[in-house]
Design a protein around this motif. Structure first.
Motif, PDB file in Angstrom:
ATOM      1  N   ALA B 112       0.615  -1.325   0.009  1.00 34.55           N
ATOM      2  CA  ALA B 112       0.139   0.243  -0.229  1.00 34.55           C
ATOM      3  C   ALA B 112       1.144   1.325  -0.036  1.00 34.55           C
ATOM      4  O   ALA B 112       0.454   2.066  -0.757  1.00 34.55           O
ATOM      5  CB  ALA B 112      -0.843   0.023   1.118  1.00 34.55           C
ATOM      6  N   ASP B 150      -5.473  -1.881  -0.567  1.00 31.01           N
ATOM      7  CA  ASP B 150      -6.178  -1.222  -0.223  1.00 31.01           C
ATOM      8  C   ASP B 150      -7.006  -1.715   0.205  1.00 31.01           C
ATOM      9  O   ASP B 150      -7.931  -2.262   0.453  1.00 31.01           O
ATOM     10  CB  ASP B 150      -6.452   0.400  -0.865  1.00 31.01           C
ATOM     11  CG  ASP B 150      -5.881   1.044  -0.677  1.00 31.01           C
ATOM     12  OD1 ASP B 150      -5.036   1.180  -0.248  1.00 31.01           O
ATOM     13  OD2 ASP B 150      -5.675   2.484  -1.933  1.00 31.01           O
ATOM     14  N   GLU B 152      -7.130  -5.055  -0.050  1.00 32.42           N
ATOM     15  CA  GLU B 152      -7.252  -5.434   1.078  1.00 32.42           C
ATOM     16  C   GLU B 152      -7.340  -4.883   2.943  1.00 32.42           C
ATOM     17  O   GLU B 152      -8.122  -5.358   3.886  1.00 32.42           O
ATOM     18  CB  GLU B 152      -6.027  -6.216   1.675  1.00 32.42           C
ATOM     19  CG  GLU B 152      -5.983  -7.688   2.600  1.00 32.42           C
ATOM     20  CD  GLU B 152      -4.504  -8.260   2.254  1.00 32.42           C
ATOM     21  OE1 GLU B 152      -3.351  -7.270   2.895  1.00 32.42           O
ATOM     22  OE2 GLU B 152      -4.010  -9.411   2.550  1.00 32.42           O
ATOM     23  N   ARG B 153      -6.723  -3.996   2.923  1.00 31.57           N
ATOM     24  CA  ARG B 153      -7.298  -3.271   4.132  1.00 31.57           C
ATOM     25  C   ARG B 153      -8.427  -3.150   4.830  1.00 31.57           C
ATOM     26  O   ARG B 153      -9.149  -3.025   5.671  1.00 31.57           O
ATOM     27  CB  ARG B 153      -5.935  -1.772   3.933  1.00 31.57           C
ATOM     28  CG  ARG B 153      -5.704  -1.822   5.229  1.00 31.57           C
ATOM     29  CD  ARG B 153      -5.208  -0.261   4.919  1.00 31.57           C
ATOM     30  NE  ARG B 153      -4.995   1.143   4.185  1.00 31.57           N
ATOM     31  CZ  ARG B 153      -5.485   0.486   3.017  1.00 31.57           C
ATOM     32  NH1 ARG B 153      -3.801   0.433   2.692  1.00 31.57           N
ATOM     33  NH2 ARG B 153      -6.178   2.411   3.071  1.00 31.57           N
ATOM     34  N   ASN B 154      -9.449  -2.667   3.524  1.00 28.75           N
ATOM     35  CA  ASN B 154     -10.321  -2.084   4.192  1.00 28.75           C
ATOM     36  C   ASN B 154     -11.172  -2.794   3.782  1.00 28.75           C
ATOM     37  O   ASN B 154     -12.738  -3.483   4.632  1.00 28.75           O
ATOM     38  CB  ASN B 154     -10.584  -1.454   3.008  1.00 28.75           C
ATOM     39  CG  ASN B 154     -10.448   0.401   2.789  1.00 28.75           C
ATOM     40  OD1 ASN B 154      -9.451   0.882   3.513  1.00 28.75           O
ATOM     41  ND2 ASN B 154     -10.201   0.462   1.194  1.00 28.75           N
ATOM     42  N   ILE B 158      -6.851  -8.561   6.431  1.00 29.44           N
ATOM     43  CA  ILE B 158      -5.423  -8.975   6.349  1.00 29.44           C
ATOM     44  C   ILE B 158      -4.880 -10.387   6.304  1.00 29.44           C
ATOM     45  O   ILE B 158      -5.323 -10.379   7.556  1.00 29.44           O
ATOM     46  CB  ILE B 158      -4.805  -7.889   6.990  1.00 29.44           C
ATOM     47  CG1 ILE B 158      -5.433  -6.741   6.298  1.00 29.44           C
ATOM     48  CG2 ILE B 158      -3.471  -8.022   6.802  1.00 29.44           C
ATOM     49  CD1 ILE B 158      -4.721  -5.069   6.958  1.00 29.44           C
ATOM     50  N   ILE B 220      -2.375   4.427   6.826  1.00 29.53           N
ATOM     51  CA  ILE B 220      -1.833   2.825   6.295  1.00 29.53           C
ATOM     52  C   ILE B 220      -0.209   2.211   6.780  1.00 29.53           C
ATOM     53  O   ILE B 220      -0.675   1.086   6.291  1.00 29.53           O
ATOM     54  CB  ILE B 220      -1.616   3.852   4.880  1.00 29.53           C
ATOM     55  CG1 ILE B 220      -2.689   3.596   4.274  1.00 29.53           C
ATOM     56  CG2 ILE B 220      -0.445   2.958   3.788  1.00 29.53           C
ATOM     57  CD1 ILE B 220      -3.251   4.135   3.021  1.00 29.53           C
ATOM     58  N   VAL B 223      -1.309   0.133   9.818  1.00 30.07           N
ATOM     59  CA  VAL B 223      -1.726  -0.544   9.581  1.00 30.07           C
ATOM     60  C   VAL B 223      -0.700  -1.951   9.369  1.00 30.07           C
ATOM     61  O   VAL B 223      -1.184  -3.197  10.149  1.00 30.07           O
ATOM     62  CB  VAL B 223      -2.825  -0.665   7.984  1.00 30.07           C
ATOM     63  CG1 VAL B 223      -3.503  -2.390   8.347  1.00 30.07           C
ATOM     64  CG2 VAL B 223      -4.128   0.164   8.798  1.00 30.07           C
ATOM     65  N   GLU B 224       0.468  -1.822   8.655  1.00 36.34           N
ATOM     66  CA  GLU B 224       1.209  -2.672   8.561  1.00 36.34           C
ATOM     67  C   GLU B 224       1.818  -2.777   9.498  1.00 36.34           C
ATOM     68  O   GLU B 224       2.883  -3.976   9.258  1.00 36.34           O
ATOM     69  CB  GLU B 224       2.483  -1.661   7.142  1.00 36.34           C
ATOM     70  CG  GLU B 224       1.464  -1.357   5.578  1.00 36.34           C
ATOM     71  CD  GLU B 224       1.449  -2.300   4.969  1.00 36.34           C
ATOM     72  OE1 GLU B 224       1.237  -3.767   5.180  1.00 36.34           O
ATOM     73  OE2 GLU B 224       0.093  -1.881   3.702  1.00 36.34           O
ATOM     74  N   THR B 227       0.548  -5.445  11.118  1.00 40.06           N
ATOM     75  CA  THR B 227       0.984  -6.684  10.931  1.00 40.06           C
ATOM     76  C   THR B 227       1.844  -7.017  11.242  1.00 40.06           C
ATOM     77  O   THR B 227       1.848  -8.683  11.537  1.00 40.06           O
ATOM     78  CB  THR B 227       0.494  -6.751   9.436  1.00 40.06           C
ATOM     79  OG1 THR B 227      -0.576  -5.959   8.575  1.00 40.06           O
ATOM     80  CG2 THR B 227       1.296  -7.715   8.319  1.00 40.06           C
TER      81      THR B 227
END
Ligand SMILES: Cc1cc2nc3c(=O)[nH]c(=O)nc-3n(C[C@H](O)[C@H](O)[C@H](O)COP(=O)(O)OP(=O)(O)OC[C@H]3O[C@@H](n4cnc5c(N)ncnc54)[C@H](O)[C@@H]3O)c2cc1C
Ligand SMILES: Cc1cc2nc3c(=O)[nH]c(=O)nc-3n(C[C@H](O)[C@H](O)[C@H](O)COP(=O)(O)OP(=O)(O)OC[C@H]3O[C@@H](n4cnc5c(N)ncnc54)[C@H](O)[C@@H]3O)c2cc1C
Ligand code: SF4
Ligand code: SF4
Ligand code: FES
Lengths: 279, 494
Positions: B112, B150, B152-154, B158, B220, B223-224, B227
């Motif tokens: 992303a 995006d 996948e994230r939304n 994930i 963004i 979020v990474e 993970t």
């Protein structure tokens, strides 16, 4: 998150805090500082480590309430947490044996001065000190400084304690009495400016610890830059201590004023919302 | 590494063959390239929302249809981490967006991010068949990458990559920029006990403190990082390695190898008269105050001076980010002062285009000589000199030469100096055995990224000088592999 272990007011506007930070406590030396952020939205402010206990894993800071961030910090108590603390930053003071050293501290500048005076004394120097402030209330750490100094002169602007007059007056008293090999001056920029003008007149090598505005404290932003000996230095990584006779104090003074108006505005709104949130 | 054999094996999968047959190649090449939808220039220069708003699913599928699924996908060679581009693009054509994201994650920890900030026009897209042979705009690989990531994230689904059995061996990552994060991800997947040490209070390096939210929202990056936490990576912020603890101390705490991803954070100045006046910043300071510290946002304590007449010195990505930020903070006149011409500008074309649309003035072939200030030391004017282009210099670009007598003054109240960065010497100074170059970058073995200290590996900007996110990530992955080999040889697992 860093726990506050104890807090004590040294005067109406100056307080001492012990903070739990075991790694910093172990690594710190005289001259080092930390950067802290009081809360999630706080600014990063630099504060000297004025003492510490590696066994207990704590460091001591001494802070003067002057604006939004130091005020927020003053509202915290033992048991509360400070959001971020990073350090030790800056270069440790070079402590050598040179003979008689004149330590001059102005206001809260005595806080960073104390560990340096202690280290100088321990290394075998004769230490004579001048503590100066606007009035009696702002004289801090007198007992500790007396314990580490061979002689102490206290100066207040208004004569409410010690002698009446400026820091330079006390310094000159020592300079005329005995041979001074080196001087250390720490305090507000304006005080350091005049103190180092005095020692230059007498050819006494002098070290000043600069309190420029900082953001990261790791050499990444350049907010802390000052001119020393004609070239630009970053106080956070090249200092904070420099040869006082090389420092462009006028530039430092101008740069310290950069946010004065914005800070005043924030003070008018800031602490109010802060209190409103019941923190 | 993907080999030609793997590529052709995958290309021969029935689903790929079927897709290829579903539309004639000639018809595919007739589809017009899809433009990235973006916020209106006037609206966006008044907010900090993302400029690019992203493809809709329909656009993404249509754009994916343009890809010819080449026998020899040259695009892959243009990507520093060799993403299997046709495979993920064809998954998008198929409508399997989550599947596309998974393909990306095989090689790229932060799709992303890369889909947003990669200079695709000089990397993957420059090697696309459309660019090389058809003289048509390349397949929008970067935009598709962003779309899949995006999606996948939304979707909230994930996928957390599989992790090998934990081996309990401790390894340390110094610096949490893209190089460090990529190394951490790979080592965690191999089963190592990974800790990332970061000097600042936030994780992400330049992705957080440098690149503004209108290009890369912080969320963004967060979020990474989440993970990575799910992979078991530990994060220690407020930890300046070399100061809070030395490498030696970390060794004695059981860390078996180190990846140094400290970046190139030291801002350069021009050393011209008046450069320390109030209101003159490095781009690092200006962007950090705003992006990391929240200056200009309600409720944050950090102030920033950002005025009505803002001059940004330089022509790179950092300069574009600074000048566009100044516009968003209310500058009436926001200008780039750059000593070469528009053609030599190192910034990404897309950024320059966006800046022009937003009303940024470009004063190319101008160079600042000195600054003037008022009695409070606040900058008031910059003296600039016009330049001409002379013979090419060592970099192959034509060298700017000053035109005598062309000096004039420009009124400014804010100046942002954005002329490059150098590696931060803080950590190297604490390690006398660490070999550095004349420029302060670390010397590493090209294949293993091992430094002159055997358990220390390094990559990203601290090795390359100012480079790119994807190159930093590529280094992180390469080093992780070499650290794995090193530890297999030197650490006995109990
Ligand atoms: C290396 C160093 C060590 C210091 N040690 C101490 C100490 O031991 N005890 C102590 O009381 N103070 C110390 N200071 C000063 C302290 O950092 C400032 O008083 C504090 O940042 C003021 O913040 P504020 O929000 O309360 O006040 P503000 O209202 O924000 O500012 C008041 C004044 O403080 C200065 N200032 C503001 N922001 C910063 C900043 N981010 N960094 C530095 N200065 C700033 C400016 O001159 C400003 O005009 C030190 C500063 C430095 C650089
Ligand atoms: C404003 C700006 C815009 C950019 N735009 C783009 C773009 O559009 N596309 C692109 O590809 N690239 C862009 N770049 C370049 C890209 O961001 C960098 O190449 C990349 O971030 C380098 O990654 P890194 O991991 O090597 O280092 P960094 O991202 O710099 O991270 C290094 C981290 O290490 C930390 N650190 C340093 N020393 C220590 C220590 N001793 N202990 C602990 N932590 C430490 C630092 O605080 C920092 O967080 C841009 C750069 C900037 C500044
Ligand atoms: S990571 Fe960057 S270079 Fe590689 S395919 Fe994606 S956008 Fe292209
Ligand atoms: S070169 Fe272009 S058309 Fe060919 S596979 Fe790669 S992206 Fe598709
Ligand atoms: S505080 Fe940022 S470089 Fe010194």
């Amino acid at each position: 998150m860093f726990k506050i272990l104890s807090k004590e007011f040294l005067s109406e506007s100056v307080f001492r805090m012990d903070i739990e930070a075991p790694l910093i406590a172990k690594a710190r030396k005289a001259g080092h500082f930390i950067i802290l952020r009081v809360d999630e939205r706080g600014e990063r402010i630099p504060l000297t480590i004025s003492g510490g206990d590696p066994e207990k894993g704590s460091i001591t800071i001494i802070v003067q309430k002057i604006g939004l961030s130091t005020l927020k910090l003053a509202q915290l108590n033992a048991g509360d947490f400070i959001h971020d603390v990073v350090g030790p930053l800056g270069n440790a003071t070079h402590i050598g044996i040179t003979g008689t050293i004149l330590c001059a501290g102005g206001g809260v500048g005595v806080a960073p001065l104390l560990p340096i005076a202690q280290a100088l004394k321990q290394a075998g120097n004769r230490v004579v000190s001048v503590l100066a402030a606007r009035n009696k209330d702002l004289i801090i750490l007198e007992k500790e400084m007396r314990e580490t100094s061979d002689e102490v002169i206290i100066m207040t602007d208004d004569g409410s304690y010690g002698e009446k007059g400026l820091v330079t007056h006390g310094m000159e008293t020592f300079i005329q009495k005995e041979k001074i090999n080196e001087a250390v001056v720490i305090g507000p920029a304006i005080m350091m400016k005049f103190a180092s003008q005095l020692t230059r007149k007498y050819n006494i090598p002098t070290m000043a610890s600069l309190n420029s505005i900082m953001v990261d404290g790791t050499g990444m932003c350049g907010a802390c830059r000052v001119t020393v000996g004609g070239s630009t230095k970053f106080v956070c990584v090249d200092g904070p201590e420099f040869d006082a006779h090389q420092v462009d104090f006028d530039e430092l003074l101008l740069r310290l004023g950069a946010y004065r108006d914005l800070e005043r505005k924030a003070m008018l709104q800031g602490p109010f919302t802060y209190i409103k949130q019941g923190l | 590494m993907i080999t030609p054999e793997i590529l052709s094996f995958e290309r021969n999968q029935p689903w790929r063959e079927e897709l290829r047959k579903s539309i004639k190649q000639a018809d595919r090449t007739k589809i017009e390239k899809h433009k990235m939808p973006e916020q209106n220039a006037v609206v966006r220069s008044g907010n900090i929302e993302e400029v690019n708003t992203g493809f809709t699913p329909e656009m993404a599928v249509e754009e994916a249809r343009r890809c010819l699924d080449c026998v020899n996908p040259t695009c892959i060679g243009g990507c520093p981490v060799n993403i299997n581009i046709p495979k993920f693009v064809k998954k998008i054509e198929l409508g399997d967006f989550a599947g596309a994201a998974q393909v990306l994650k095989e090689t790229n920890t932060l799709p992303a991010v890369c889909g947003r900030v990669c200079p695709q026009e000089v990397q993957c897209e420059s090697q696309c068949f459309y660019t090389l042979r058809l003289n048509k705009p390349a397949v929008g690989i970067g935009n598709l990458e962003r779309f899949a990531a995006d999606f996948e994230r939304n979707s909230g689904l994930i996928s957390v990559p599989e992790i090998e059995e934990k081996n309990g061996i401790k390894t340390a990552i110094i610096g949490s920029g893209p190089a460090g994060l990529a190394a951490a991800a790979d080592l965690a997947k191999m089963g190592y006990d990974v800790t990332v040490f970061e000097a600042l209070h936030e994780i992400g390096g330049v992705l957080k403190y440098g690149i503004p939210e209108f290009r890369l929202p912080n969320e963004i990056v967060d979020v990474e990082i989440e993970t990575l936490k799910k992979l078991g990576v530990k994060f220690e912020s407020n930890f300046l390695v070399g100061r809070t603890a030395t490498i030696d101390q970390l060794r004695s705490m059981g860390y078996m190898s180190f990846f140094v991803g400290c970046g190139a954070g030291l801002p350069n100045f021009m050393n011209i008269p008046g450069e320390n006046f109030v209101g003159i910043f490095s781009s690092n300071e200006y962007l950090t105050r705003i992006n990391l510290m929240g200056a200009s946002r309600d409720g944050y304590d950090t102030p920033v001076l950002s005025g009505k007449n803002v001059a940004v010195i330089g022509g790179g990505n950092t300069a574009m980010d600074s000048v566009r930020t100044a516009k968003r903070l209310g500058a009436e006149r926001a200008m780039i002062i750059y000593r070469r011409s528009m053609d030599e500008m190192p910034a990404r074309k897309e950024e320059v285009k966006h800046a022009l649309e937003e009303g940024i003035e470009f004063m190319c072939l101008h160079n600042p000589l000195e600054y003037r200030a008022d009695a409070q030391g606040r900058v008031l004017q910059v003296l600039v000199q016009k330049m001409d282009l002379g013979e090419p210099d060592a970099s192959g670009r034509r060298k700017p030469v000053p035109i005598a007598g062309s000096e004039f003054l420009i009124d400014v109240d804010t100046v942002i100096v954005s002329i490059g960065v150098s590696p931060n010497p803080l950590l190297p100074r604490t390690l006398p055995d660490l070999k550095t170059t004349r420029w302060g970058t670390l010397v590493v073995n090209e294949d293993s990224l091992q430094t002159s200290i055997s358990d220390l590996f390094a990559g990203g900007d601290i090795v390359r000088g100012g480079a790119t996110v994807i190159l930093a990530m590529g280094d992180g992955r390469k080093a992780a592999q070499a650290m794995h080999e090193y530890m297999k040889k030197n650490v006995s697992v109990k």
